[in-house]
Design an enzyme around this catalytic site. Structure first.
Site, mmCIF file in Angstrom:
data_model
loop_
_atom_site.group_PDB
_atom_site.id
_atom_site.type_symbol
_atom_site.label_atom_id
_atom_site.label_comp_id
_atom_site.label_asym_id
_atom_site.label_seq_id
_atom_site.Cartn_x
_atom_site.Cartn_y
_atom_site.Cartn_z
ATOM 1 N N HIS A 47 -35.453 -27.512 -29.330
ATOM 2 C CA HIS A 47 -35.044 -27.370 -30.729
ATOM 3 C C HIS A 47 -34.333 -26.046 -30.956
ATOM 4 O O HIS A 47 -33.300 -25.978 -31.639
ATOM 5 C CB HIS A 47 -36.284 -27.466 -31.624
ATOM 6 C CG HIS A 47 -35.987 -27.538 -33.074
ATOM 7 N ND1 HIS A 47 -36.886 -27.166 -34.045
ATOM 8 C CD2 HIS A 47 -34.869 -27.924 -33.752
ATOM 9 C CE1 HIS A 47 -36.353 -27.332 -35.236
ATOM 10 N NE2 HIS A 47 -35.131 -27.773 -35.091
ATOM 11 N N GLU B 199 -45.118 -29.013 -24.692
ATOM 12 C CA GLU B 199 -44.760 -28.972 -26.114
ATOM 13 C C GLU B 199 -43.890 -27.760 -26.423
ATOM 14 O O GLU B 199 -43.001 -27.829 -27.278
ATOM 15 C CB GLU B 199 -46.029 -28.961 -26.976
ATOM 16 C CG GLU B 199 -46.916 -30.187 -26.800
ATOM 17 C CD GLU B 199 -46.163 -31.497 -26.962
ATOM 18 O OE1 GLU B 199 -45.189 -31.555 -27.750
ATOM 19 O OE2 GLU B 199 -46.545 -32.478 -26.294
ATOM 20 N N HIS C 49 -40.390 -28.648 -25.876
ATOM 21 C CA HIS C 49 -39.744 -29.281 -27.035
ATOM 22 C C HIS C 49 -39.284 -28.228 -28.044
ATOM 23 O O HIS C 49 -38.203 -28.343 -28.641
ATOM 24 C CB HIS C 49 -40.698 -30.258 -27.709
ATOM 25 C CG HIS C 49 -40.921 -31.521 -26.945
ATOM 26 N ND1 HIS C 49 -39.876 -32.290 -26.472
ATOM 27 C CD2 HIS C 49 -42.063 -32.150 -26.563
ATOM 28 C CE1 HIS C 49 -40.372 -33.357 -25.853
ATOM 29 N NE2 HIS C 49 -41.692 -33.286 -25.878
#
Length: 239
Positions: free
Chosen positions: A115, A108, A111
């Site tokens: 971004h 995670e 991710h």
């Protein structure tokens, strides 16, 4: 029961095999990730860090200071919310110091790093979310509406194209997930959070998780193919 040649009747629809294949793929993928996660969730990391602590450490070492780490209920409901800049970790991840938990938390964080770096596939996937939600909820109902209105090809074609948006989302998701796992494994090693043997365990967990996305994409593609075979053939017969 199936639609054939302009009427309903009892018969074996061979296109159901596509749906069955997709369902079996998803079932096998879920079984694999559940088994693999369960195995490595019983192996504690030598660092003793929980998933939440590892996530916070990875974010800081990556120069990301505007992303919060929060707990969310459920099993393997972990996700990163780019709109709120929140990394949410599930019950099995947030407070666990297992290899599996840290691997999922690192994924995670991958991710979040995507971004932060402006990773294009993630931006495309995020932009597709509204269209994908519409496609998954309205695609099939629009097609059924076309069937109810006497095989109205306009409704059917619109329904297929709308459903295709959900399929496109599933396909775009694949490089995003694989890239996040690759980033996670590199960060765990580069930041010294895990040894080589522990990282190999994480790789197995993340590889199993990746199979669920592959299975979901394959299932969606097969379902779209079935719709095209069913209603595309009917359109040609009418012509």
């Amino acid at each position: 029961m199936g639609y054939y040649g302009g009427y309903y009747g009892m018969y074996f629809d061979p296109t159901y095999l596509l749906v069955i294949i997709g369902a079996v793929l998803c079932l096998l993928a879920q079984l694999r990730v559940s088994t693999t996660f369960g195995k490595y969730n019983r192996v504690m990391s030598r660092s003793g860090m929980t998933g939440a602590q590892a996530a916070q450490r990875i974010l800081e070492l990556s120069g990301i200071y505007d992303v919060r780490v929060e707990h969310i209920s459920g099993k393997l409901t972990d996700h990163y919310d780019p709109s709120a800049k929140v990394l949410r970790l599930s019950d099995a991840t947030y407070g666990s110091a297992s290899i599996a938990a840290i691997g999922v938390a690192a994924h995670e964080c991958g991710h979040a790093l995507q971004h932060h770096k402006g990773y294009a596939p993630l931006q495309i996937r995020t932009a597709l979310v509204p269209a994908a939600n519409i496609g998954s909820k309205l695609g099939i109902p629009i097609i059924l509406l076309g069937v109810l209105f006497g095989m109205n090809q306009m409704f059917i074609q619109i329904g297929i194209w709308v459903f295709a948006l959900a399929v496109l989302f599933q396909i775009v998701t694949l490089p995003v997930e694989f890239n996040a796992s690759g980033r996670a494994l590199r960060m765990l090693g580069d930041y010294g959070l895990m040894g080589g043997d522990e990282t190999r365990g994480c790789r197995k967990v993340l590889s199993a998780a990746a199979l669920t996305y592959v299975a979901a994409a394959a299932s969606s593609v097969l379902q779209l193919l079935r719709l095209i075979l069913l209603f595309g053939n009917n359109s040609r017969r009418r012509d």
